[in-house]
Design a protein around this motif. Structure first.
Motif, mmCIF file in Angstrom:
data_model
loop_
_atom_site.group_PDB
_atom_site.id
_atom_site.type_symbol
_atom_site.label_atom_id
_atom_site.label_comp_id
_atom_site.label_asym_id
_atom_site.label_seq_id
_atom_site.Cartn_x
_atom_site.Cartn_y
_atom_site.Cartn_z
ATOM 1 N N ARG A 125 16.573 -86.189 27.382
ATOM 2 C CA ARG A 125 15.798 -86.476 28.656
ATOM 3 C C ARG A 125 14.356 -87.136 28.543
ATOM 4 N NH1 ARG A 125 20.570 -87.160 29.385
ATOM 5 N NH2 ARG A 125 21.876 -85.724 29.917
ATOM 6 N N SER A 126 13.718 -85.908 28.410
ATOM 7 C CA SER A 126 12.266 -86.390 28.037
ATOM 8 C C SER A 126 11.794 -87.307 27.424
ATOM 9 C CB SER A 126 10.915 -85.448 27.589
ATOM 10 O OG SER A 126 12.194 -85.124 26.057
ATOM 11 N N ALA A 127 12.999 -88.383 26.119
ATOM 12 C CA ALA A 127 12.755 -89.389 25.839
ATOM 13 C C ALA A 127 13.234 -90.359 26.068
ATOM 14 C CB ALA A 127 13.437 -89.435 24.230
ATOM 15 N N GLY A 128 13.448 -90.436 27.565
ATOM 16 C CA GLY A 128 14.336 -91.264 28.534
ATOM 17 C C GLY A 128 15.739 -91.611 28.333
ATOM 18 N N ILE A 129 16.650 -90.862 27.585
ATOM 19 C CA ILE A 129 18.263 -90.679 27.262
ATOM 20 C C ILE A 129 18.537 -90.221 28.520
ATOM 21 C CG2 ILE A 129 20.215 -90.249 26.379
ATOM 22 C CD1 ILE A 129 17.461 -90.261 23.736
ATOM 23 N N ASN A 130 19.492 -90.874 29.469
ATOM 24 C CA ASN A 130 19.960 -89.928 30.314
ATOM 25 C C ASN A 130 21.794 -89.919 30.240
ATOM 26 O OD1 ASN A 130 17.694 -89.359 32.139
ATOM 27 N ND2 ASN A 130 17.686 -91.419 32.581
ATOM 28 N N ASP A 131 21.777 -90.287 28.933
ATOM 29 C CA ASP A 131 23.554 -89.846 28.735
ATOM 30 C C ASP A 131 23.814 -89.016 28.879
ATOM 31 O OD1 ASP A 131 22.049 -92.026 27.778
ATOM 32 O OD2 ASP A 131 23.823 -93.194 26.198
ATOM 33 N N THR A 132 24.883 -88.668 29.263
ATOM 34 C CA THR A 132 25.732 -87.282 29.726
ATOM 35 C C THR A 132 27.250 -87.331 28.425
ATOM 36 O OG1 THR A 132 27.336 -88.937 31.511
ATOM 37 C CG2 THR A 132 25.595 -87.491 31.670
ATOM 38 N N LYS A 133 27.253 -88.538 27.901
ATOM 39 C CA LYS A 133 28.471 -88.517 27.208
ATOM 40 C C LYS A 133 28.188 -89.984 25.681
ATOM 41 C CE LYS A 133 32.710 -90.481 27.863
ATOM 42 N NZ LYS A 133 33.494 -91.184 28.420
ATOM 43 N N MET A 134 28.825 -89.598 24.673
ATOM 44 C CA MET A 134 28.235 -89.584 23.299
ATOM 45 C C MET A 134 29.963 -90.092 22.895
ATOM 46 S SD MET A 134 25.944 -89.452 19.521
ATOM 47 C CE MET A 134 26.394 -90.894 18.777
ATOM 48 N N THR A 135 30.604 -91.404 22.033
ATOM 49 C CA THR A 135 31.899 -90.933 22.068
ATOM 50 C C THR A 135 31.963 -91.593 20.243
ATOM 51 O OG1 THR A 135 32.728 -91.686 24.287
ATOM 52 C CG2 THR A 135 34.511 -92.454 22.188
ATOM 53 N N ILE A 150 32.115 -86.146 22.497
ATOM 54 C CA ILE A 150 31.055 -85.374 22.930
ATOM 55 C C ILE A 150 29.550 -85.334 24.202
ATOM 56 C CG2 ILE A 150 28.659 -84.134 21.234
ATOM 57 C CD1 ILE A 150 31.362 -85.111 19.442
ATOM 58 N N GLU A 151 29.702 -84.408 24.737
ATOM 59 C CA GLU A 151 28.955 -83.992 26.267
ATOM 60 C C GLU A 151 27.769 -84.220 25.223
ATOM 61 O OE1 GLU A 151 29.096 -80.377 29.735
ATOM 62 O OE2 GLU A 151 29.944 -80.667 28.302
ATOM 63 N N SER A 202 27.431 -94.604 24.150
ATOM 64 C CA SER A 202 26.981 -93.461 24.777
ATOM 65 C C SER A 202 27.779 -93.997 26.264
ATOM 66 C CB SER A 202 25.812 -93.352 24.864
ATOM 67 O OG SER A 202 25.221 -94.425 24.603
ATOM 68 N N ALA A 203 27.914 -93.249 27.250
ATOM 69 C CA ALA A 203 27.681 -93.781 28.200
ATOM 70 C C ALA A 203 26.861 -92.374 29.231
ATOM 71 C CB ALA A 203 29.474 -93.524 28.846
ATOM 72 N N THR A 209 26.924 -98.211 30.720
ATOM 73 C CA THR A 209 26.281 -98.208 28.970
ATOM 74 C C THR A 209 25.466 -96.953 29.097
ATOM 75 O OG1 THR A 209 27.799 -100.261 28.440
ATOM 76 C CG2 THR A 209 26.144 -99.333 26.854
ATOM 77 N N GLY A 210 24.895 -96.260 28.587
ATOM 78 C CA GLY A 210 24.155 -95.879 27.913
ATOM 79 C C GLY A 210 22.957 -96.362 27.213
ATOM 80 N N SER A 211 21.746 -95.359 26.484
ATOM 81 C CA SER A 211 20.704 -96.554 25.904
ATOM 82 C C SER A 211 20.387 -95.195 24.951
ATOM 83 C CB SER A 211 19.211 -95.936 27.082
ATOM 84 O OG SER A 211 19.292 -94.211 26.766
ATOM 85 N N LEU A 212 21.579 -94.221 24.370
ATOM 86 C CA LEU A 212 21.042 -93.656 23.499
ATOM 87 C C LEU A 212 21.337 -94.463 22.197
ATOM 88 C CD1 LEU A 212 21.201 -90.919 22.170
ATOM 89 C CD2 LEU A 212 24.265 -91.269 22.312
ATOM 90 N N LEU A 213 21.810 -95.424 21.777
ATOM 91 C CA LEU A 213 21.931 -96.211 20.775
ATOM 92 C C LEU A 213 20.922 -97.032 20.552
ATOM 93 C CD1 LEU A 213 25.556 -97.874 20.261
ATOM 94 C CD2 LEU A 213 24.950 -95.165 19.956
ATOM 95 N N THR A 214 20.227 -97.477 21.643
ATOM 96 C CA THR A 214 18.902 -98.416 21.899
ATOM 97 C C THR A 214 17.804 -97.488 21.473
ATOM 98 O OG1 THR A 214 20.060 -99.279 23.433
ATOM 99 C CG2 THR A 214 17.552 -99.596 23.035
ATOM 100 N N THR A 215 18.245 -95.793 21.684
ATOM 101 C CA THR A 215 17.117 -95.628 21.437
ATOM 102 C C THR A 215 17.427 -94.416 19.977
ATOM 103 O OG1 THR A 215 16.148 -94.515 23.661
ATOM 104 C CG2 THR A 215 15.423 -93.233 22.017
#
Length: 502
Positions: A125-135, A150-151, A202-203, A209-215
């Motif tokens: 979260r401190s890196a700006g990732i607010n995703d709640t799930k990774m598939t 993955i939660e 990720s979502a 769509t979440g930001s995890l893959l971009t980060t």
């Protein structure tokens, strides 16, 4: 409680008199305690025999009753560095040749340069990732895609997310703290021709769509930038060119492991023969254990019973040395299972079973066909002996038929069941009968025959002890009354003497 006056008036040793009287009264109680002690010895000896029978049953279940014991193979290979060969279920000898053209590899994805994660121990979260799930979807052991969610929680860090991925999904993730890069590698090798072998997404909690893959700076699958496709193993086996998704697979019950690509036109050749020494050792271990059981049970049911040596009472032990007690109890414990029907029966049944003819349809129908027979000395109670050369010859010729002789199974008739099956059935019957009579270490007394008898003895002992207490009180009551009477008489005599003198 009776008031006890110990010979003050009479001058008699009342304590000693009562003790002597109670010794006579205690004789029936001593006999009850002796019976209880003897029953406990008998119970323990039964349980020891049951443990002995179980050890043979366990040895057979893990040895001559398992097909894997008889299919052990010695493998001969022209290049074991390139091809590993291991027998798994093949009951016959095998041979073949393998030219390895390509090894199977696993698909992977790596980040395109550094990720946006600077501290793997800080929360996402401190890196700006607010995703709640990774598939994560990845190729599985059967060569098809398998998906896992993955939660991602508020407390997750890069390190904890990596741990979850590695434990829960079909990929292995690695984050390098120095270069700030990440990689994902499929746990299973192989190529899915219709698409990628790894896909990532990720979502957020709302499904967007979440930001995890971009980060993380990674592509969504291994077909994109930074991805590597998985490959199937390619080989020519006995003239047939084919593929497998893994480098380890089975053909006709034989496990093959591809290790190196071989030179074109120069295949690895391999063949197998029965591991005669290993199979022989397993059979010999059974024979040795069987003979040991025969010895110990025969000794137990043939023990001399010394009827003049009953269990010692506590009073008797006080008058004896430790050495004398040990020698006495050695004789007292002898013969607790003399001529016991359960143990005699299991010996007879096992001897009969091992002498049976087994209609297995194989090359061998009786133990003597493979070089195992009973000894000529009838006093040994049916012990077995091995003709090593003949047994090894039988194993070399047809190990599967040797297995069937021991463990053939048939629902039609018992004559088609193997010798080991029959012996283990004999053991089970005996062990069940012993447990019914003597229980086990975890049994409650009222669940087995000797336990119920022990309960009866305990109850009778308790009742008799209460009776003895009443008897002792009665003796003391009478002696106390005597002492009181004597004391009164002495007082009157003293009074009269005093009156007459005055």
């Amino acid at each position: 409680m009776v008031l006890r006056i110990g010979g003050l008036a009479s001058g008699m040793d009342i304590d000693s008199l009562v003790e002597q009287l109670m010794t006579a009264e205690r004789v029936p109680l001593d006999k009850l305690n002796q019976k209880k002690t003897y029953t406990e010895w008998q119970r323990d000896d039964y349980r020891e025999m049951n443990t002995l029978l179980l050890s043979l049953d366990t040895l057979m279940s893990e040895g001559v009753s398992k097909q894997s014991t008889f299919i052990k193979k010695t493998i001969n290979s022209s290049n074991s560095d390139a091809l590993g060969v291991k027998n798994i279920t093949s009951t016959v000898d095998f041979s073949g040749q393998m030219e390895i053209k390509q090894l199977a590899t696993a698909a992977s994805i790596k980040s395109n340069g550094a990720t946006g994660i600077t501290d793997s121990t800080a929360t996402l979260r401190s890196a700006g990732i607010n995703d709640t799930k990774m598939t994560i979807s990845a190729i599985d052991a059967n060569g098809v895609m398998s998906s896992k969610d993955i939660e991602i929680t508020d407390t997750d860090t890069m390190d904890s997310l990596i741990s979850k991925i590695n434990q829960q999904s079909g990929v292995t993730a690695f984050f390098d703290a120095n270069s700030k890069q990440i990689s994902f590698t499929a746990k299973n090798t192989g190529d899915i021709a219709t698409g990628a072998e790894i896909t990532l997404s990720s979502a957020n909690s709302d499904g967007s769509t979440g930001s995890l893959l971009t980060t993380l700076n990674v592509a969504s699958d291994n077909l994109g930038t930074g991805g590597t496709a998985g490959k199937n193993a390619s080989f020519i086996y006995n003239g047939i060119e084919t593929t497998r998704s893994s480098n380890t697979f089975r053909i006709n019950g034989v496990e093959l492991t591809l290790k190196q690509v071989t030179e074109s036109g120069k295949p690895v050749t391999f063949s197998s023969t029965a591991d005669v020494d290993s199979i022989y050792d397993s059979i010999k271990t059974f024979v040795d254990k069987y003979n040991e059981i025969i010895d110990k049970i025969s000794d137990k049911i043939g023990e001399t019973k010394y009827r003049d040596y009953a269990p010692l009472s506590d009073a008797q032990k006080k008058e004896m040395t430790d050495d004398d007690i040990e020698k006495w109890e050695e004789k007292a414990k002898s013969g607790t299972l003399k001529n016991d029907q359960i143990l005699s029966s299991v010996l007879t049944k096992m001897r009969s079973s091992l002498g049976s003819i087994v209609n297995t349809g194989g090359a061998f129908k009786r133990l003597s066909d493979i070089g195992i027979s009973t000894t000529n000395n009838y006093l040994e109670g049916g012990k077995l002996e091995i003709d090593e050369d003949k047994l090894k010859e039988a194993i070399t010729a047809d190990p599967n038929s040797v297995y069937k002789l021991f463990q053939n199974s048939s629902a039609k008739t018992s004559s088609e069941n193997g010798l080991a099956q029959m012996v283990r059935a004999n053991l089970k019957t005996a062990m069940d009968d012993i447990k019914t009579k003597a229980g086990s270490s975890s049994s409650v007394n009222n669940t087995f025959t000797l336990g119920k008898l022990l309960n009866q003895y305990s109850s009778r002992i308790t009742d008799f002890e209460d009776r003895l207490k009443n008897i002792e009180d009665r003796y003391w009551s009478r002696f106390t009354a005597m002492e009181t009477a004597i004391n009164n008489a002495n007082s009157q005599s003293a009074y009269l003497t005093s009156m007459m003198s005055s």
